[in-house]
Design a protein around this motif. Sequence first.
Motif, mmCIF file in Angstrom:
data_model
loop_
_atom_site.group_PDB
_atom_site.id
_atom_site.type_symbol
_atom_site.label_atom_id
_atom_site.label_comp_id
_atom_site.label_asym_id
_atom_site.label_seq_id
_atom_site.Cartn_x
_atom_site.Cartn_y
_atom_site.Cartn_z
ATOM 1 N N GLU A 80 3.118 -8.691 -0.709
ATOM 2 C CA GLU A 80 3.108 -7.237 -0.895
ATOM 3 C C GLU A 80 1.686 -6.765 -1.104
ATOM 4 N N GLU A 82 -1.218 -3.360 -1.501
ATOM 5 C CA GLU A 82 -1.382 -2.051 -2.131
ATOM 6 C C GLU A 82 -2.751 -1.499 -1.730
ATOM 7 N N ALA A 116 4.961 -5.616 3.154
ATOM 8 C CA ALA A 116 5.004 -4.177 2.871
ATOM 9 C C ALA A 116 3.696 -3.739 2.226
ATOM 10 N N PHE A 118 2.077 -0.621 -0.183
ATOM 11 C CA PHE A 118 2.373 0.472 -1.106
ATOM 12 C C PHE A 118 1.093 1.241 -1.430
ATOM 13 N N PHE A 137 4.068 5.902 6.410
ATOM 14 C CA PHE A 137 4.452 5.715 5.004
ATOM 15 C C PHE A 137 5.530 6.725 4.652
ATOM 16 N N VAL A 140 8.777 6.623 -1.836
ATOM 17 C CA VAL A 140 9.834 5.800 -2.432
ATOM 18 C C VAL A 140 9.952 6.028 -3.941
ATOM 19 N N ARG A 160 5.473 3.858 0.657
ATOM 20 C CA ARG A 160 5.622 2.491 1.143
ATOM 21 C C ARG A 160 5.677 2.492 2.668
ATOM 22 N N ARG A 161 5.119 1.436 3.255
ATOM 23 C CA ARG A 161 5.251 1.234 4.695
ATOM 24 C C ARG A 161 5.626 -0.213 4.950
ATOM 25 N N ASP A 162 6.681 -0.355 5.732
ATOM 26 C CA ASP A 162 7.132 -1.689 6.117
ATOM 27 C C ASP A 162 6.131 -2.289 7.103
#
Length: 164
Positions: A80, A82, A116, A118, A137, A140, A160-162
């Motif tokens: 993950e 950021e 992901a 964030f 994005f 969430v 968030r972006r997958d």
Amino acid sequence: MIRIPFLTRRLRDYSLEPLSANDSPAIATLHQEDFHRPWTDGEFASLLEQDTVFGFVARETGRRAQAPVGFVLARLAAGEAEILTIAVARAHRRQGLGWKLMDAVLRELHRERAEALFLEVDEHNAAAIALYRRFGFSEVGKRPNYYQSATGASGALVMRRDLR
Ligand SMILES: CC(C)(COP(=O)(O)OP(=O)(O)OC[C@H]1O[C@@H](n2cnc3c(N)ncnc32)[C@H](O)[C@@H]1OP(=O)(O)O)[C@@H](O)C(=O)NCCC(=O)NCCS
């Protein structure tokens, strides 16, 4: 003589390179332009010394010795990621540099097979929210009164972006 502005305006191009701790004083100066609680060069340096933290710095092409005009800092841990912060100098905005910096982070995260990405953004920061939405994005969560400034408090959107 009559000057025609669109003919005399120079088109700018930018090159990116990975951020290093040596860039800390310059990016701390850039950060001061826009953030109510700017990070010090020491804070940037200690972030950049961490294995999980990376970023990119932008300079005008052909001006290697010049001060950076934009940068992005991100962290990747356990799949993950950021965005820690991103900033473009005022005189260089709306020329695609924010896009280029975000794109460089996404490419790096794809290489690392991250899942992901964030970020948190002030709910009133229309420019940044527009940029992030263009990258896919979506919101969430929300943290009320997250940012404090001289003019009051405002909330943070968590986006968030997958990546898969
Ligand atoms: C957010 C920021 C990094 C954008 O940088 P930029 O180089 O100006 O962005 P770009 O030129 O690459 O813009 C890409 C897209 O983002 C959106 N966008 C950027 N600035 C915008 C603005 N002021 N208003 C509306 N949309 C905007 C647009 O969709 C734009 O595409 P377009 O120019 O084709 O319309 C810059 O405004 C900045 O440094 N702001 C201060 C620091 C900050 O708020 N950082 C984010 C903290 S979460």
